[in-house]
Design a protein around this motif. Structure first.
Motif, PDB file in Angstrom:
ATOM      1  N   PHE A   1      47.614  54.586  44.495  1.00  0.00           N
ATOM      2  CA  PHE A   1      47.491  54.274  45.928  1.00  0.00           C
ATOM      3  C   PHE A   1      47.744  52.791  46.182  1.00  0.00           C
ATOM      4  O   PHE A   1      48.461  52.413  47.119  1.00  0.00           O
ATOM      5  N   PHE A   2      47.148  51.930  45.367  1.00  0.00           N
ATOM      6  CA  PHE A   2      47.302  50.489  45.568  1.00  0.00           C
ATOM      7  C   PHE A   2      48.607  49.971  44.962  1.00  0.00           C
ATOM      8  O   PHE A   2      49.193  49.020  45.492  1.00  0.00           O
ATOM      9  N   ILE A   3      49.049  50.575  43.877  1.00  0.00           N
ATOM     10  CA  ILE A   3      50.281  50.114  43.233  1.00  0.00           C
ATOM     11  C   ILE A   3      51.470  50.239  44.180  1.00  0.00           C
ATOM     12  O   ILE A   3      52.280  49.313  44.300  1.00  0.00           O
ATOM     13  N   ARG A   4      51.584  51.365  44.886  1.00  0.00           N
ATOM     14  CA  ARG A   4      52.730  51.560  45.781  1.00  0.00           C
ATOM     15  C   ARG A   4      52.660  50.636  46.993  1.00  0.00           C
ATOM     16  O   ARG A   4      53.675  50.457  47.697  1.00  0.00           O
ATOM     17  N   ARG A   5      51.512  50.023  47.259  1.00  0.00           N
ATOM     18  CA  ARG A   5      51.367  49.084  48.374  1.00  0.00           C
ATOM     19  C   ARG A   5      51.320  47.639  47.903  1.00  0.00           C
ATOM     20  O   ARG A   5      50.984  46.749  48.680  1.00  0.00           O
TER      21      ARG A   5
ATOM     22  N   LEU B   1      30.731  44.901  57.147  1.00  0.00           N
ATOM     23  CA  LEU B   1      30.575  46.225  56.558  1.00  0.00           C
ATOM     24  C   LEU B   1      31.926  46.802  56.139  1.00  0.00           C
ATOM     25  O   LEU B   1      32.037  47.459  55.095  1.00  0.00           O
ATOM     26  N   TRP B   2      32.956  46.577  56.954  1.00  0.00           N
ATOM     27  CA  TRP B   2      34.301  47.006  56.564  1.00  0.00           C
ATOM     28  C   TRP B   2      34.701  46.348  55.250  1.00  0.00           C
ATOM     29  O   TRP B   2      35.267  47.013  54.363  1.00  0.00           O
ATOM     30  N   ALA B   3      34.459  45.050  55.129  1.00  0.00           N
ATOM     31  CA  ALA B   3      34.812  44.336  53.903  1.00  0.00           C
ATOM     32  C   ALA B   3      34.064  44.904  52.701  1.00  0.00           C
ATOM     33  O   ALA B   3      34.620  45.022  51.604  1.00  0.00           O
ATOM     34  N   TYR B   4      32.803  45.278  52.901  1.00  0.00           N
ATOM     35  CA  TYR B   4      32.008  45.856  51.816  1.00  0.00           C
ATOM     36  C   TYR B   4      32.632  47.160  51.333  1.00  0.00           C
ATOM     37  O   TYR B   4      32.794  47.376  50.123  1.00  0.00           O
ATOM     38  N   PHE B   5      32.975  48.045  52.270  1.00  0.00           N
ATOM     39  CA  PHE B   5      33.574  49.324  51.883  1.00  0.00           C
ATOM     40  C   PHE B   5      34.946  49.119  51.252  1.00  0.00           C
ATOM     41  O   PHE B   5      35.281  49.775  50.246  1.00  0.00           O
ATOM     42  N   ALA B   6      35.757  48.233  51.834  1.00  0.00           N
ATOM     43  CA  ALA B   6      37.106  48.012  51.308  1.00  0.00           C
ATOM     44  C   ALA B   6      37.058  47.437  49.900  1.00  0.00           C
ATOM     45  O   ALA B   6      37.787  47.882  48.998  1.00  0.00           O
ATOM     46  N   PHE B   7      36.199  46.435  49.684  1.00  0.00           N
ATOM     47  CA  PHE B   7      36.103  45.826  48.356  1.00  0.00           C
ATOM     48  C   PHE B   7      35.520  46.810  47.344  1.00  0.00           C
ATOM     49  O   PHE B   7      36.002  46.901  46.198  1.00  0.00           O
ATOM     50  N   SER B   8      34.482  47.548  47.734  1.00  0.00           N
ATOM     51  CA  SER B   8      33.858  48.498  46.814  1.00  0.00           C
ATOM     52  C   SER B   8      34.857  49.566  46.377  1.00  0.00           C
ATOM     53  O   SER B   8      34.933  49.935  45.194  1.00  0.00           O
ATOM     54  N   GLN B   9      35.641  50.055  47.315  1.00  0.00           N
ATOM     55  CA  GLN B   9      36.648  51.060  46.985  1.00  0.00           C
ATOM     56  C   GLN B   9      37.683  50.499  46.023  1.00  0.00           C
ATOM     57  O   GLN B   9      38.028  51.132  45.013  1.00  0.00           O
ATOM     58  N   TYR B  10      38.182  49.302  46.321  1.00  0.00           N
ATOM     59  CA  TYR B  10      39.195  48.684  45.457  1.00  0.00           C
ATOM     60  C   TYR B  10      38.624  48.365  44.080  1.00  0.00           C
ATOM     61  O   TYR B  10      39.257  48.629  43.052  1.00  0.00           O
ATOM     62  N   MET B  11      37.423  47.816  44.038  1.00  0.00           N
ATOM     63  CA  MET B  11      36.815  47.416  42.772  1.00  0.00           C
ATOM     64  C   MET B  11      36.583  48.612  41.850  1.00  0.00           C
ATOM     65  O   MET B  11      36.872  48.564  40.651  1.00  0.00           O
ATOM     66  N   LEU B  12      36.078  49.710  42.412  1.00  0.00           N
ATOM     67  CA  LEU B  12      35.808  50.896  41.603  1.00  0.00           C
ATOM     68  C   LEU B  12      37.088  51.502  41.045  1.00  0.00           C
ATOM     69  O   LEU B  12      37.145  51.933  39.884  1.00  0.00           O
ATOM     70  N   ILE B  13      38.141  51.536  41.860  1.00  0.00           N
ATOM     71  CA  ILE B  13      39.420  52.082  41.392  1.00  0.00           C
ATOM     72  C   ILE B  13      40.045  51.166  40.355  1.00  0.00           C
ATOM     73  O   ILE B  13      40.581  51.613  39.332  1.00  0.00           O
ATOM     74  N   TRP B  14      39.980  49.867  40.574  1.00  0.00           N
ATOM     75  CA  TRP B  14      40.528  48.897  39.610  1.00  0.00           C
ATOM     76  C   TRP B  14      39.771  48.964  38.281  1.00  0.00           C
ATOM     77  O   TRP B  14      40.380  48.946  37.201  1.00  0.00           O
ATOM     78  N   TYR B  15      38.456  49.075  38.346  1.00  0.00           N
ATOM     79  CA  TYR B  15      37.645  49.081  37.123  1.00  0.00           C
ATOM     80  C   TYR B  15      37.861  50.356  36.318  1.00  0.00           C
ATOM     81  O   TYR B  15      37.969  50.327  35.085  1.00  0.00           O
ATOM     82  N   ALA B  16      37.937  51.499  37.010  1.00  0.00           N
ATOM     83  CA  ALA B  16      38.140  52.763  36.304  1.00  0.00           C
ATOM     84  C   ALA B  16      39.550  52.877  35.726  1.00  0.00           C
ATOM     85  O   ALA B  16      39.748  53.457  34.659  1.00  0.00           O
ATOM     86  N   ASN B  17      40.541  52.324  36.465  1.00  0.00           N
ATOM     87  CA  ASN B  17      41.932  52.279  35.990  1.00  0.00           C
ATOM     88  C   ASN B  17      42.466  53.680  35.672  1.00  0.00           C
ATOM     89  O   ASN B  17      43.154  53.895  34.671  1.00  0.00           O
ATOM     90  N   VAL B  18      42.150  54.637  36.541  1.00  0.00           N
ATOM     91  CA  VAL B  18      42.674  55.992  36.399  1.00  0.00           C
ATOM     92  C   VAL B  18      44.018  56.060  37.121  1.00  0.00           C
ATOM     93  O   VAL B  18      44.097  55.719  38.307  1.00  0.00           O
TER      94      VAL B  18
END
Length: 402
Positions: free
Chosen positions: A288-292, A265-282
């Protein structure tokens, strides 16, 4: 799940030797005070690092207590009978919320006076357009009121279940179980709201320009998984020392399956969060991910993907590993360690922007809080029975088949 016939006898728990463990509790808490006192001295020279280190340690131990309360609530909401013999240790963990509230005080002080953690609290940003757009929520009085409400709810809810369960040991009143179950439905809803907004306030608030719609669920699931891992380790420790002879392979298997499920379930939330942010590219979200994703922070991010999901997932996939105390302890210990690594990855880039680093402040604060919490937990162990003696579903728990 079912139960065997005829009913098996419920063997009594073997109490811990009070004198020995009381002395250890006092020693641990004394050492913890020394560590934290030393870390406060370091705050004069490195205040920004100190407060970020404090938030990291605070949220680690907060996640263990809040996750324990989640499991207690879920136990009653689902009317689960299998976990009665192990539930008391989750109640003990959740009852430590007053210590967590005490650890929050330096964070609250920094928000109002220091401004080293939350950029939005600084008077210099009072006219920032991005902050003004969120000022109805991001303002110091409301921030403090929310924190008081969160802790008041968590402390009172945890105390209610701990007291009711403990009183049932002496008065044998089965209606206490019914009352706890009735209250749990509404309390779980409030718990979910408090966890969501606390995650937004204390972690997402580190960068007020960034936001994620999945953040509350992501933090809650991570806390539940880490708390379950610690819960398993405590049960295995007591069982290994023959203090909980009622706990058998069936209980270990069920707790292992839950740990496996929350890893996925953690993997589901982590991937979903990353995927949505990557796809929207706002830009405001991708930052958040770029600085890390620079230098050693990027390697740590890759390590989180492998270590927080793939390692425990593969380790817990076979049935026998969930029934074997050693492999289950290995998986639980690993999940607990990865919770600390993940929180470090979320919080410390605010100080160590170019590369991963661990200073003496991080170690001192974490060790200090850990010793204080360990000592407080040992006191809880000595203050009550190790399992609910007269819960009406105790026999069902002892006879469980997973």
């Amino acid at each position: 799940m079912g139960h065997t016939e005829p009913a098996s006898e419920v063997r009594e728990a073997v109490p811990l030797p009070a004198g020995k463990w009381k002395r250890l509790a006092v020693l641990l808490q004394g050492v913890g005070i020394l560590f934290l006192a030393g870390s406060f001295a370091g705050a004069w020279w490195h205040p920004k690092e100190f407060f970020h280190s404090w938030l990291f340690s605070f949220f680690f131990f907060f996640s263990l207590c809040s996750g324990a309360l989640f499991w207690v609530l879920l136990h009653y909401v689902t009317n689960a009978g299998w976990g009665v013999v192990v539930r008391r240790q989750a109640e003990n963990l959740a009852s430590l919320f007053p210590w967590v509230a005490l650890f929050f005080l330096p964070i609250l002080w920094d928000a109002f006076r220091g401004h080293h953690l939350y950029e939005w609290t600084s008077p210099a940003l009072a006219h920032d357009p991005a902050l003004l757009a969120k000022s109805a929520y991001l303002n110091l009085p409301f921030f403090g009121i929310r924190a008081i409400f969160y802790f008041a709810f968590w402390i009172l809810a945890a105390r209610f279940f701990w007291n009711s369960s403990r009183l049932q040991d002496s008065d044998r009143d089965p209606w206490r179980t019914v009352r706890m179950q009735k209250f749990s439905y509404g309390l779980l809803v409030v718990y979910g709201a408090c966890m969501t907004f606390a995650a937004i306030d204390w972690l997402m608030g580190l960068d007020f320009r960034w936001s994620s719609t999945l953040w509350g669920g992501f933090v809650l699931v991570a806390a539940a998984g880490a708390s379950l891992a610690l819960w398993i380790l405590i049960i295995l420790w007591l069982r290994e020392r023959h203090h909980l002879p009622q706990v058998n392979e069936e209980h270990l298997h069920l707790m292992g399956k839950l740990l496996f499920a929350f890893t996925a379930l953690w993997a589901y939330f982590a991937f979903s969060q990353y995927m949505l942010i990557w796809y929207a590219n706002v830009p405001e979200e991708t930052y958040f991910f770029i600085r890390r994703n620079f230098g050693s922070w990027n390697w740590l991010a890759i390590g989180l993907v492998l270590g927080r999901f793939f390692v425990p997932f593969l380790l817990l996939l076979p049935q026998w590993t969930k029934r074997n105390p050693r492999t289950l302890a290995l998986a639980a210990g690993w999940v607990l360690w990865m919770q600390a690594v993940e929180l470090y990855w979320l919080i410390l880039p605010g100080v160590f922007e170019k590369a991963v680093a661990i200073g003496w402040l991080e170690i001192a604060v974490w060790a200090g809080m850990g010793c204080l919490m360990a000592g407080a937990f040992l006191r809880r162990l000595l203050s009550c029975e190790l399992y609910p003696l007269h819960d009406p579903r105790l026999q069902e728990s002892v006879e469980v088949i997973s």
